[in-house]
Design an enzyme around this catalytic site. Structure first.
Site, PDB file in Angstrom:
ATOM      1  CG  ASP A 188       4.267  -2.411  13.701  1.00  0.00           C
ATOM      2  OD1 ASP A 188       4.204  -3.138  14.734  1.00  0.00           O
ATOM      3  OD2 ASP A 188       3.830  -1.944  12.747  1.00  0.00           O
TER       4      ASP A 188
ATOM      5  CG  ASP B 142      -0.444  -0.103   2.091  1.00  0.00           C
ATOM      6  OD1 ASP B 142       0.813  -0.667   2.473  1.00  0.00           O
ATOM      7  OD2 ASP B 142      -0.703   0.118   3.642  1.00  0.00           O
TER       8      ASP B 142
END
Ligand SMILES: *[C@@H]1O[C@H](CO)[C@@H](O)[C@H](O)[C@H]1NC(C)=O
Length: 438
Positions: free
Chosen positions: A288, A212
């Site tokens: 993350d 994306d």
């Protein structure tokens, strides 16, 4: 009459004289002969020496005349070179050195799932990277979506397609079933990164992109230029293309790059060494935020640009939509030239950077948030606002349109707790009050 005695005496004397003469003559001629051979030997040595000297001299003369010719050639060339040409030569030499030092392959890995929009990031990567040798492209697909696979395979001659099809169900608690996507992503990341490093031993660093994202035209220059920093400074463990506060009005200068304690992700580079460290303890989900924790990060930093070199562009996805409408629509993506060859990456190494950054923070004029917002302050001056705690930071962040969250005790884009951004016509630093006390 000569007596017999006299005769005897005479004969004896004569014999003695003759003998003496013989002995004398013998020794005389022997010495003479020796002298002659010595002379001869000396003479021949002399000849040999002369010959050698002549030979060497000839050789020396020949070499000298060659040197003279060469000197003449150099002089002629020098006479023809203008000063700017010398600069060109010097910069070419620097460029050559740069290329030699950075002969690493930097693999590009695009993580894909079920979005056919992955086509645009593949196209951009192929268009902007130019040098396929340095930047081999991998696209790894999870989820088994046929339409997406077909789109990726349209480019199969220009990339390596990796298909993750681990059919094993991931076990999660009943309260986490809606989080299963994050588990799948984490598993896919680990598998895909492993594949890339195993693919070719010349690949010693990797840039991770997602389906994306879009990238700036100088995305590859950025990573190629920053790559050596990961070797020079072990406190830098990642290079990111993303500024978490990179909205159009807050990100101004495409030549500025910062150290940050906050791992931005979103188009980021890591080395094989760092990966070998992480892979053995890779988390089942939320990789993350896991990387942002103290225990894993170990006080290492990432580099981020002021003007992002990546941007998110579709809303669908696991975490998409959460921030998109509020922030990402207005994110800046660099579209102006910047000469990375003239950028000194050593300025981002810890000692130099910290020295300069703290100097800027100390010298920045302390003001209030109202003074900044009212905009009566002199332009192009550095300002700072001191904050006491996270609550106060949050209020300030919301006033200036910054991301206000923290992970693992670190604010987005912060370095030593200080957050720097551009505001209208000046730079502002939000600085923890206690930071500059020591
Ligand atoms: C497949 O996934 C399961 C569950 O996440 C994991 O335990 C297993 O190691 C994976 N297999 C491979 C070959 O990666």
């Amino acid at each position: 009459m000569v007596s017999t005695n006299q005769l005897r005496y005479f004969i004896f004397l004569s014999i003695f004289l003759i003998l003496w003469l013989l002995i004398f003559l013998h020794s005389y001629y022997q010495t003479k002969g020796n002298e002659r051979t010595l002379d001869e030997k000396l003479e021949s040595i002399d000849d040999i020496l002369n010959e050698k000297i002549q030979e060497n001299l000839a050789e020396i003369l020949e070499k000298w005349s060659n040197t003279e010719v060469r000197l003449q050639q150099v002089e002629e060339k020098l006479g023809n070179i203008k000063l700017d040409e010398i600069e060109v030569v010097v910069s070419h030499t620097k460029e050559a050195k740069r290329t030699i030092t950075y002969l690493h392959k930097i693999a590009i890995l695009i993580i894909a799932c079920n979005r056919v929009e992955v086509k645009s990031i593949i196209q951009q990567t192929l268009e902007y990277s130019q040098d396929r040798e340095t930047f081999p492209l991998f696209v790894s697909q999870d989820c088994g979506d046929v339409a997406t696979k077909r789109v990726i395979l349209e480019f199969k001659s220009q990339l390596t397609y990796l298909e993750h099809n681990n059919k094993t169900q991931i076990e999660v608690g009943p309260r986490e079933t809606h989080m299963i996507g994050y588990y799948k992503i984490s598993r896919h990341y680990k598998w895909a990164i492993d594949q890339v490093f195993a693919y070719n031993s010349e690949i010693d660093s990797l840039v991770i992109l997602e389906d994306d994202m879009i990238i700036s035209f100088d995305f590859f220059d950025y990573f190629k230029s920053m790559r050596p920093l990961l070797d020079i400074d072990t406190t830098v463990w990642c290079i990111s293309a993303w500024n978490d506060n990179g909205k159009v009005e807050l990100a101004h200068d495409n030549s500025l790059f910062y150290r940050t304690d906050f791992m931005p992700g979103l188009g980021w580079m890591l080395t094989k060494n760092v990966w070998n460290e992480l892979r053995v303890k890779w988390p089942p989900a939320f990789w993350d935020d896991w990387m942002r924790g103290d225990e894993i990060r170990k006080n290492r930093v990432c580099i981020r640009p002021e003007v992002s070199r990546t941007k998110l562009y579709v809303q669908k996805g696991v975490s998409g939509g959460l921030f998109f409408d509020r922030f990402y629509k207005y994110w800046a993506l660099n579209d102006k030239e910047f000469d990375f060859n003239s950028f000194d990456i050593n300025s981002l190494a810890k000692v130099t950077y910290d020295h300069n950054y703290f100097l800027v923070l100390r010298n920045a004029k302390t003001v209030s948030a109202d003074e900044i917002v009212n905009n009566n302050l002199e332009a192009n001056v550095q300002y700072k606002i001191l904050y006491k705690d996270y609550q106060e930071y949050k209020r300030l962040a919301n006033r200036f349109g910054l991301m206000d969250d923290e992970r693992g005790g670190v604010l987005r884009t912060a370095y030593h707790g200080a957050v720097t951004f551009y505001y209208v016509n000046k730079y502002v630093h939000l600085v923890p009050a206690e930071l500059l006390k020591s």
